[in-house]
Design an enzyme around this catalytic site. Sequence first.
Site, PDB file in Angstrom:
ATOM      1  N   HIS A   1      36.506  15.728   6.667  1.00 40.76           N
ATOM      2  CA  HIS A   1      37.869  15.018   7.750  1.00 40.76           C
ATOM      3  C   HIS A   1      36.654  14.477   8.343  1.00 40.76           C
ATOM      4  O   HIS A   1      36.787  12.785   9.168  1.00 40.76           O
ATOM      5  CB  HIS A   1      38.052  16.353   8.436  1.00 40.76           C
TER       6      HIS A   1
ATOM      7  N   THR B   1      43.779  17.723  15.047  1.00 48.00           N
ATOM      8  CA  THR B   1      44.280  17.569  13.883  1.00 48.00           C
ATOM      9  C   THR B   1      44.194  19.054  13.829  1.00 48.00           C
ATOM     10  O   THR B   1      44.557  20.103  14.328  1.00 48.00           O
ATOM     11  CB  THR B   1      42.569  18.554  13.260  1.00 48.00           C
TER      12      THR B   1
ATOM     13  N   HIS C   1      35.988   9.510  14.722  1.00 50.90           N
ATOM     14  CA  HIS C   1      37.429   9.161  14.518  1.00 50.90           C
ATOM     15  C   HIS C   1      37.492   7.446  13.855  1.00 50.90           C
ATOM     16  O   HIS C   1      36.931   6.517  14.576  1.00 50.90           O
ATOM     17  CB  HIS C   1      38.297   9.414  14.763  1.00 50.90           C
TER      18      HIS C   1
HETATM   19 ZN   LIG Z   1      37.906  14.643  17.028  1.00 47.49          ZN
END
Ligand SMILES: [Zn+2]
Length: 392
Positions: free
Chosen positions: A230, A343, A257
């Site tokens: 991820h 998440t 991110h």
């Molecule tokens: Zn994060």
Amino acid sequence: MNSNRLNPLLATSLALFLTAGLPLASMAADHAAPAEAPAADAHAAPAKKPASSASAAKAMGDQVREAVEAGGTANKRITLVVNGKEKKFITMPAKPPAAAAEAPAAAPAKAGEHATEHAPTAAPKHAAVAVNPKASRAYIRAKAAAMTGHESPAAVDAAAAHHDGEVHWAYEGANGPQAWGQLKPEFNACAIGKRQSPINIEESATLQGPAEPLQFNYMPSSGSVVNNGHTIQVDLYGDNAITVRGSTYKLLQFHFHTPSEEQINYRNFAMVAHLVHKNPEGQLAVVAVLLDPGTTNALINKVWTYMPLDTNDRVRMPVGIIDMNDLLPKDQRYYQFMGSLTTPPCTEGVLWMVLKQPTTVSKEQIKLFSQLFPRNARPVQPVNGRAVRDAQ
Ligand SMILES: [Zn+2]
């Protein structure tokens, strides 16, 4: 006669150079491969961006390999361009050694279908020899794929979703953010939580006033870089902590991110680093460092240097290499609010501090990360009347 005897040696050393150079080019070649992913997939985008230094190295490799493979024509001269600056001229032999000429035959046939996608990133106008580019590029592609064990982020996602029969969350598709809350009972908060992250911070709606400075007690540490499927995350070993609101939180890990999950006045930033801390009571405090395109970020350079190639691969960094102070902006004023993990399982009760001043990350650094993770940001969640402090 003398030069004819030397030429096969030259060609052999070039072939060796190419083989040795493959690991450098493999990451870009591997993850930039859109043809292995579904045509409409977002993963296809990176291949159309300008050449990185890795793909430049690959382009150079292509030219040399093509020249070696081409054989036939004697004494061709090719120009190698590295980063648009360095040039080297190599005169190619009349006949390639057998080993180099056979190399493309080792490549799986299917790789040949996608041979042309890197054409815009090569520098063909500098090459006097351009024969059989399909075979050579296909070979390098196949070799790169074989070395990293997978073909594209999409293939990794698909494999991760099926290997243990479990449902896995994702950033797009049927298991994307809108479905997280339904994937597992323990992900419930993602759907019904009222203090979810990330949020858009609307400055006019914040509580502006005095606030304590964030006390960062960071020191040179070691860590290991992991690709968890991820994001790229660095697990830290060392005594790094922040003190805020009368509690000391130890830094456990940081990760990235793209684009930033947080918005300021509805604006996203190119990337964000999340520094995840925990206090002795088990409460989490996350510091968000917004990243804007600009000069190269020295700390991120170190992380990218040790970036794993595959999901759940972990690379240990040298002792003392990570100094988190290098990631912090000079102005450390912040926005503060209560939120959640961004998440699954989206657990609430997380203290968030978003530093107002962004730090910089180069376009090349952004590109490399987005080749692995084209978009790994949860959309902003409702504020639901939460107090958002604007610490002056
Ligand atoms: Zn994060």
